[in-house]
Write a protein that holds these residues in place. Structure first.
Motif, mmCIF file in Angstrom:
data_model
loop_
_atom_site.group_PDB
_atom_site.id
_atom_site.type_symbol
_atom_site.label_atom_id
_atom_site.label_comp_id
_atom_site.label_asym_id
_atom_site.label_seq_id
_atom_site.Cartn_x
_atom_site.Cartn_y
_atom_site.Cartn_z
ATOM 1 N N PHE A 175 0.869 -1.180 -0.041
ATOM 2 C CA PHE A 175 -0.061 0.028 -0.112
ATOM 3 C C PHE A 175 0.904 1.340 0.036
ATOM 4 C CE2 PHE A 175 -3.306 -2.945 1.131
ATOM 5 C CZ PHE A 175 -4.309 -2.712 0.663
ATOM 6 N N SER A 176 2.034 1.042 0.459
ATOM 7 C CA SER A 176 2.957 2.379 0.369
ATOM 8 C C SER A 176 3.369 2.821 -0.783
ATOM 9 C CB SER A 176 4.184 1.978 1.199
ATOM 10 O OG SER A 176 3.858 1.926 2.450
ATOM 11 N N THR A 177 3.740 1.614 -1.641
ATOM 12 C CA THR A 177 4.122 1.682 -2.978
ATOM 13 C C THR A 177 2.980 2.341 -4.004
ATOM 14 O OG1 THR A 177 5.625 -0.083 -2.738
ATOM 15 C CG2 THR A 177 5.054 0.503 -5.224
ATOM 16 N N ALA A 178 1.598 1.785 -3.798
ATOM 17 C CA ALA A 178 0.689 2.026 -4.336
ATOM 18 C C ALA A 178 -0.013 3.473 -4.252
ATOM 19 C CB ALA A 178 -0.577 1.115 -4.177
ATOM 20 N N VAL A 189 -9.176 6.647 -1.389
ATOM 21 C CA VAL A 189 -8.133 5.760 -1.190
ATOM 22 C C VAL A 189 -7.719 5.336 0.230
ATOM 23 C CG1 VAL A 189 -5.938 5.390 -1.741
ATOM 24 C CG2 VAL A 189 -7.256 6.507 -3.401
ATOM 25 N N PHE A 190 -7.878 6.278 1.323
ATOM 26 C CA PHE A 190 -7.769 6.188 2.513
ATOM 27 C C PHE A 190 -8.876 4.951 3.106
ATOM 28 C CE2 PHE A 190 -5.032 9.788 3.944
ATOM 29 C CZ PHE A 190 -3.845 8.763 3.902
ATOM 30 N N PHE A 191 -9.964 5.457 2.618
ATOM 31 C CA PHE A 191 -11.314 4.583 3.038
ATOM 32 C C PHE A 191 -11.089 3.089 2.574
ATOM 33 C CE2 PHE A 191 -15.371 2.864 2.387
ATOM 34 C CZ PHE A 191 -16.118 2.961 3.809
ATOM 35 N N PHE A 192 -11.088 3.035 1.284
ATOM 36 C CA PHE A 192 -10.749 1.814 0.659
ATOM 37 C C PHE A 192 -9.499 0.933 1.055
ATOM 38 C CE2 PHE A 192 -14.044 3.508 -2.175
ATOM 39 C CZ PHE A 192 -14.977 2.525 -2.116
ATOM 40 N N MET A 193 -8.680 1.621 1.497
ATOM 41 C CA MET A 193 -7.332 1.032 1.926
ATOM 42 C C MET A 193 -7.539 0.242 3.254
ATOM 43 S SD MET A 193 -3.522 2.994 2.821
ATOM 44 C CE MET A 193 -3.793 3.636 1.370
ATOM 45 N N ILE A 194 -8.324 1.112 4.147
ATOM 46 C CA ILE A 194 -8.542 0.261 5.298
ATOM 47 C C ILE A 194 -9.319 -0.520 5.163
ATOM 48 C CG2 ILE A 194 -9.986 0.679 7.495
ATOM 49 C CD1 ILE A 194 -9.568 3.463 7.499
ATOM 50 N N LEU A 195 -10.496 -0.921 4.407
ATOM 51 C CA LEU A 195 -11.088 -1.998 3.945
ATOM 52 C C LEU A 195 -10.219 -3.446 3.467
ATOM 53 C CD1 LEU A 195 -14.437 -0.620 2.408
ATOM 54 C CD2 LEU A 195 -13.929 -1.446 4.810
ATOM 55 N N CYS A 243 -6.089 -3.573 -10.175
ATOM 56 C CA CYS A 243 -7.138 -3.095 -10.942
ATOM 57 C C CYS A 243 -7.135 -1.354 -10.662
ATOM 58 C CB CYS A 243 -8.539 -3.375 -10.517
ATOM 59 S SG CYS A 243 -9.066 -5.130 -11.462
ATOM 60 N N TYR A 244 -6.798 -1.069 -9.335
ATOM 61 C CA TYR A 244 -6.505 0.380 -9.095
ATOM 62 C C TYR A 244 -5.471 0.801 -9.899
ATOM 63 C CZ TYR A 244 -4.876 4.074 -6.593
ATOM 64 O OH TYR A 244 -4.198 5.532 -5.905
ATOM 65 N N MET A 245 -4.355 -0.029 -10.196
ATOM 66 C CA MET A 245 -3.083 0.499 -10.640
ATOM 67 C C MET A 245 -3.211 0.729 -12.173
ATOM 68 S SD MET A 245 -1.008 1.085 -8.142
ATOM 69 C CE MET A 245 0.226 1.565 -9.038
ATOM 70 N N LEU A 246 -4.055 -0.453 -12.848
ATOM 71 C CA LEU A 246 -4.579 -0.115 -14.269
ATOM 72 C C LEU A 246 -5.468 1.120 -14.437
ATOM 73 C CD1 LEU A 246 -5.214 -4.079 -14.820
ATOM 74 C CD2 LEU A 246 -3.360 -2.622 -15.719
ATOM 75 N N PHE A 247 -6.256 1.372 -13.360
ATOM 76 C CA PHE A 247 -7.227 2.545 -13.473
ATOM 77 C C PHE A 247 -6.185 4.040 -13.609
ATOM 78 C CE2 PHE A 247 -9.506 6.003 -11.314
ATOM 79 C CZ PHE A 247 -10.527 5.774 -12.017
ATOM 80 N N LEU A 248 -5.234 3.965 -12.739
ATOM 81 C CA LEU A 248 -4.239 5.112 -12.827
ATOM 82 C C LEU A 248 -3.585 5.119 -14.184
ATOM 83 C CD1 LEU A 248 -2.594 5.072 -9.064
ATOM 84 C CD2 LEU A 248 -4.569 6.377 -10.087
ATOM 85 N N THR A 249 -3.030 4.029 -14.658
ATOM 86 C CA THR A 249 -2.499 4.067 -15.974
ATOM 87 C C THR A 249 -3.402 4.472 -16.978
ATOM 88 O OG1 THR A 249 -1.085 2.315 -15.293
ATOM 89 C CG2 THR A 249 -1.265 2.531 -17.593
ATOM 90 N N ILE A 250 -4.637 4.270 -16.776
ATOM 91 C CA ILE A 250 -5.305 4.655 -18.135
ATOM 92 C C ILE A 250 -5.666 5.929 -17.784
ATOM 93 C CG2 ILE A 250 -7.891 4.358 -18.862
ATOM 94 C CD1 ILE A 250 -7.641 1.686 -18.264
ATOM 95 N N TYR A 251 -6.093 6.635 -16.739
ATOM 96 C CA TYR A 251 -6.423 7.951 -16.127
ATOM 97 C C TYR A 251 -5.317 8.998 -16.425
ATOM 98 C CZ TYR A 251 -11.145 8.322 -14.961
ATOM 99 O OH TYR A 251 -12.673 8.173 -14.862
ATOM 100 N N ASN A 252 -4.091 8.382 -16.401
ATOM 101 C CA ASN A 252 -3.156 9.222 -16.148
ATOM 102 C C ASN A 252 -1.863 8.888 -17.222
ATOM 103 O OD1 ASN A 252 -3.927 10.878 -13.687
ATOM 104 N ND2 ASN A 252 -4.225 8.830 -13.410
ATOM 105 N N LEU A 302 5.105 -6.183 -9.470
ATOM 106 C CA LEU A 302 5.466 -6.180 -8.156
ATOM 107 C C LEU A 302 4.256 -6.632 -7.280
ATOM 108 C CD1 LEU A 302 7.557 -5.801 -5.776
ATOM 109 C CD2 LEU A 302 6.820 -3.151 -5.775
ATOM 110 N N PHE A 303 3.252 -6.116 -7.335
ATOM 111 C CA PHE A 303 2.094 -6.342 -6.509
ATOM 112 C C PHE A 303 1.651 -7.856 -6.667
ATOM 113 C CE2 PHE A 303 0.929 -1.461 -6.875
ATOM 114 C CZ PHE A 303 1.827 -1.436 -5.671
ATOM 115 N N ALA A 304 1.698 -8.134 -8.048
ATOM 116 C CA ALA A 304 1.332 -9.653 -8.165
ATOM 117 C C ALA A 304 2.075 -10.591 -7.485
ATOM 118 C CB ALA A 304 1.210 -9.827 -9.859
ATOM 119 N N SER A 305 3.332 -10.083 -7.304
ATOM 120 C CA SER A 305 4.334 -11.055 -6.774
ATOM 121 C C SER A 305 4.078 -11.033 -5.104
ATOM 122 C CB SER A 305 5.693 -10.730 -7.177
ATOM 123 O OG SER A 305 6.164 -10.531 -8.446
#
Length: 717
Positions: free
Chosen positions: A19-22, A117-123, A143-152, A162-165
Motif C-alpha cells: 500500500f505504500s508503493t500504491a 483511497v484511504f477509506f478503501f485502503m482500510i477495507l 485494477c486500481y493501478m491499471l485505472f491510474l495507468t488509463i486515467y493518467n 511487483l504487486f502480483a508477486s
C-alpha cells in the motif's frame, strides 16, 4: 496478543510495502510527493491496527482517528488539528463533489481522491491481514493501478508485476503456514522473479500485458471512451486532430470525433494539407518558411494545378465542401483542382515547396466547390521511372547525424534485391504494412527513451504505433538509401454517412509519406497497416487484382480483419502526433455516453456501486464458491476437499499439529453446536478414505460437504 502479532507480522509487513508503493503513485499524480513521509506513517498505523487489535469495537475508533489525522496532515488548510477543521474539510468535500458531478471540475479533486483511497485502503488492509482474502484484495489493487495507468499519462507495469508477486507470496504463506521450510523457497523464487522482471525492458512487459486486450481498447478509443477518461482524469494525453507542431512525436493518442468538414463527392480520397522536410530524431520541422515561395491566387475561380505531374488524369468530378472548423489551411485532394467561391475577394496563398494552401482573408468561406481531376497512373508506368533528385531548396535526403546505423542497415537489406525505384519504395512500404513484427495501436504507442531516436525506437523496440510511427519510419528508411521522400499530413476520406456524403473528423487526421518520381512529382504511399493508399488503389483499378470496393483512384477506404470500414486519424492538437483511427471500427457520430455530465456521473456512480456490490458478494461467498468448483467441476476427492475444510475450521478453533482429527472435530462441534455432527461425520469419512481404498465422494458425503461448507462460510469468529 504475542501469538497474534507473531502470526500477523509477515502479512503486516508485506501489506505495508504494497500500500505504500500504491499510494505513492497517487501522490505523484497530484504532485504531492513531498507528503510521502507522514502518509507512510498513516499506512503503517492502518496495518498495525489490523494486525494487532482483534476486536472491531476497538478498531473502528482507531481507524477513524488515524484516517482523520492523515487527512489533516495532507490538507491542513492553515488550521490547527481540531473538530473545526473536520467540519470545514467535510464541507469542502461536499462542495467539490457537487462541482465534479455537475461537470464543472474536469478531474477528480485530490481531497476526494485521497479520502476515497484511504477509506478503501482500510477495507483492503482488513481483508488481507484479518480475513486473509489475499487474491481478491490484490486483484482490486492491481485494477486500481491499471485505472491510474488509463486515467493518467504514467507507466506502472513494473509496479503491477511487483504487486502480483507480493500477492502470490502472501497467498503462499497462508496456504503453507505450517510448513516453515517452504517460506525460504518461495521467497527466493519470487525474489528471483522480481529481479528478472526489473531487468526486462518495461516495453516488453507492457506489450505482453496489453496486447491481448488491444482490439477491445482500440474499439473503446474510437467510441470516445478514453477521451472521456482523459477529460475527467488528471492526465494530459494527446488527442487526434491536425496540429502545426510535430517536433516531438510519440505516446498514446485519444480519438476526438469533432467534425472538421463534410464533402459531397463520388470518390473518397485523402485530404492533403502540408508536408515537412526536416527529421530531427524526435519529430518533424518545417524549414525555409521565411524564404518560401508563396503564390497568391484570388477571385471566384482559383486554379490550383499540379505542374510537377505529367501523367494522365481521371475524369473530372465536382466536390462540394462544407467546413465546420475554419482554420487557415485548406485541405485538398491530389491532382488538378479549381476552387470556386462566391466572394471575389477570397485569396489563397500556395507554398510551392510544401504545396500547402492557406486562406489569407480574415473572413473565410465555409462552403465552396472544387472541380477535381485525380491522378491516373499505374505501377507499370512508375516501374520505368529512374531515381532523380527534385530541384528544390529543401533537402529531401536530410537525416540527423545521430541516426542509429541499424535503421539504414534495415533499409538496405529490404531494398537490396530491388532493381527499380518503385520496387525499393514498395519493399519498405510492404515491410511496415504487412510484417507481423509491427502492431497498430494508438492507445499502446510509447515514448522513446531520453536521447533515443523516434524511428529507431519504433522499428526495433516498441514496434507498436499509429500513422506517425509508420510514415516517419518509411520516410527515414527511404532517405537512408538515397530516395527523396517527405512526411505529409492531412486527413483521410472520413466516413460515408449517406450516399456520396462524407464526414471528416479530427479522428480522421492522418500522416503518410510522399516519394518523388521524376515526371510525376510527389506521390503518396501508405505504410500504415489496414489503410489503403492511393497508389495501390489506382493500380488495382487498372489491373483488377483487388476487391471492387477498392477500385476508386486515390481512395482511402480502410479494410480490417473483420472487413469493416475504418477511417484514419491524427495529429495532436497539443503539439503531438498525426494519427489514425483504431483497427476494426469506423468513426462514429456518437460520443461515448453522449448525455449530460450529471446523468452520466450518476450512471457511472451506479455502475461503481454495482461492481463493488458484486465484489462484496463474491468475497462473502468466496469459500463456498471455491468448494462448489472443486466438487461440481473438478470432481475432487474427499482427500483433497477435507484438508481445505479443516484449514477453514482452524481459523475459528485452534488445533495443534499432533491433535487427532476426530478429537478436534468433537471440540469444534462443542464450540459450534449448530453444526449438528456434520463435521464429526465428515471427519470419520475422511479417515476411512485416508486409511482405506475409497477416495471418491459418494452422494451422502457430497451432502455433508455442502452442508459443512455452508456453515463454515457463515461462521464468524
Amino acid at each position: 496478543m504475542r501469538k497474534r502479532i507473531y502470526n500477523k507480522a509477515t502479512p503486516m509487513i508485506l501489506t505495508f510495502l504494497t500500500f505504500s508503493t500504491a499510494f505513492y503513485q497517487l501522490l505523484k499524480i497530484y504532485h504531492m510527493e513531498n507528503q510521502l513521509n507522514y502518509n507512510i506513517v498513516v499506512i503503517a498505523l492502518f496495518c498495525l491496527i489490523a494486525g494487532i487489535i482483534p476486536r472491531w469495537f476497538l478498531k473502528i475508533p482507531l481507524y477513524f482517528l488515524v484516517l482523520y489525522s492523515g487527512l489533516f496532515l495532507n490538507f491542513p488548510q492553515n488550521m490547527s488539528f481540531s473538530l473545526s477543521w473536520g467540519a470545514i474539510f467535510w464541507e469542502r468535500l461536499v462542495n467539490l463533489n457537487q462541482l465534479f458531478i455537475m461537470g464543472r471540475i474536469g478531474y477528480l479533486p485530490e481531497e476526494i481522491a485521497v479520502s476515497l483511497v484511504f477509506f478503501f485502503m482500510i477495507l483492503l488492509i482488513e481483508l488481507v491481514i484479518e480475513y486473509e482474502r489475499v487474491v481478491i484484495s490484490y486483484l482490486i489493487i492491481i485494477c486500481y493501478m491499471l485505472f491510474l495507468t488509463i486515467y493518467n499519462d504514467i507507466e506502472l507495469h513494473v509496479e503491477i508485476v511487483l504487486f502480483a508477486s507480493l500477492g502470490l507470496l502472501q497467498r503462499f504463506l497462508i496456504v503453507h503456514k505450517k510448513n516453515k521450510q517452504n517460506y525460504l523457497v518461495i521467497t527466493a523464487l519470487l525474489s528471483v522473479f522480481l529481479l528478472v522482471t526489473l531487468a526486462i525492458p518495461s516495453e516488453f512487459i507492457e506489450t505482453k500485458m496489453l496486447e491481448p486486450s488491444a482490439t477491445l481498447r482500440n474499439y473503446l478509443n474510437t467510441k470516445g471512451f478514453y477521451q472521456f477518461i482523459e477529460e475527467t482524469g488528471a492526465g494530459n494525453l494527446s488527442r487526434s486532430g491536425f496540429s502545426e507542431n510535430d517536433e516531438v512525436l510519440g505516446g498514446p493518442l485519444l480519438d476526438d470525433n469533432q467534425i472538421i468538414l463534410e464533402a459531397q463527392q463520388r470518390s473518397p480520397h485523402y485530404w492533403r494539407i502540408d508536408s515537412k522536410s526536416r527529421y530531427t530524431g524526435s519529430g518533424w520541422e518545417s524549414l525555409g518558411s521565411e524564404d518560401a515561395v508563396l503564390d497568391a491566387y484570388n477571385g471566384t475561380q482559383i486554379e490550383l494545378p499540379n505542374n510537377d505531374y505529367q501523367g494522365s488524369f481521371a475524369e473530372e468530378e465536382e466536390i462540394t465542401l462544407n467546413r465546420e472548423v475554419l482554420d487557415s489551411y485548406l485541405p485538398l485532394p491530389y491532382g488538378n483542382k479549381q476552387v470556386r467561391v462566391e466572394d471575389a475577394t477570397t485569396e489563397l496563398y500556395v507554398n510551392q515547396e510544401t504545396q500547402r494552401v492557406d486562406f489569407q482573408n480574415t473572413s473565410q468561406p465555409d462552403s465552396f466547390q472544387i472541380d477535381w481531376q485525380d491522378f491516373d497512373y499505374t505501377m507499370e508506368e512508375l516501374a520505368d521511372v529512374s531515381l532523380a533528385i527534385p530541384d528544390s531548396a529543401l533537402d529531401y535526403l536530410q537525416l540527423p547525424e545521430q541516426l542509429p546505423e541499424r535503421v539504414s542497415d534495415l533499409a538496405e537489406e529490404l531494398t537490396a534485391e530491388e532493381d527499380t525505384l518503385i520496387g525499393q519504395v514498395t519493399a519498405i512500404q510492404d515491410y511496415l504494412k504487412n510484417s507481423e513484427n509491427f502492431r497498430y495501436s494508438k492507445i499502446d504507442a510509447g515514448f522513446p527513451t531520453e536521447n533515443q531516436d523516434y524511428v529507431d525506437h519504433f522499428l526495433f523496440d516498441s514496434q507498436v504505433g499509429y500513422c506517425d510511427n509508420f510514415s516517419s519510419a518509411m520516410v527515414v528508411m527511404l532517405r537512408s538509401v538515397g530516395i527523396p521522400a517527405r512526411w505529409t499530413k492531412g486527413f483521410s476520406s472520413g466516413e460515408e454517412v449517406s450516399e456520396d456524403r462524407y464526414v471528416v473528423r479530427n479522428s480522421d487526421a492522418h500522416s503518410w509519406p510522399e516519394v518523388y518520381f521524376e515526371g510525376y512529382g510527389w506521390l503518396p504511399f501508405e505504410p500504415t497497416p489496414s489503410f489503403s493508399q492511393p497508389l495501390e488503389q489506382t493500380d488495382a483499378a487498372a489491373n483488377d487484382n483487388t476487391d471492387s470496393s477498392t477500385t476508386n483512384s486515390s481512395t482511402t477506404e480502410e479494410t480490417t480483419e473483420t472487413s469493416s470500414t475504418q477511417s484514419s486519424s491524427t495529429t495532436s492538437t497539443e503539439s503531438t502526433p498525426a494519427t489514425e483511427t483504431e483497427e476494426g471500427t469506423g468513426p462514429t457520430n456518437d460520443r461515448f455516453l453522449q448525455i449530460s455530465p450529471f446523468v452520466r456521473n450518476i450512471l457511472y456512480g451506479g455502475l461503481i456501486v454495482a461492481i463493488l456490490g458484486l465484489v462484496y458478494i463474491l468475497w462473502r461467498n468466496y469459500f463456498y464458491l471455491y468448494m462448489l468448483v472443486l466438487i461440481k467441476i473438478n470432481n475432487a476427492s474427499i482427500l483433497k476437499i477435507y484438508p481445505k475444510l479443516l484449514n477453514r475450521a482452524e481459523k475459528f478453533v485452534f488445533r495443534t499439529p499432533e491433535q487427532p482429527l476426530n478429537q478436534y472435530a468433537q471440540i469444534f462441534e462443542e464450540r459450534y453446536p449448530e453444526f449438528n455432527g456434520t463435521f464429526i461425520k465428515l471427519t470419520d469419512s475422511y479417515e476411512k478414505s485416508l486409511y482405506g481404498s475409497v477416495a471418491e465422494v459418494d452422494e451422502q458425503e457430497r451432502k455433508l460437504i455442502f452442508e459443512l461448507t455452508r456453515k463454515l462460510a457463515k461462521i464468524k469468529k
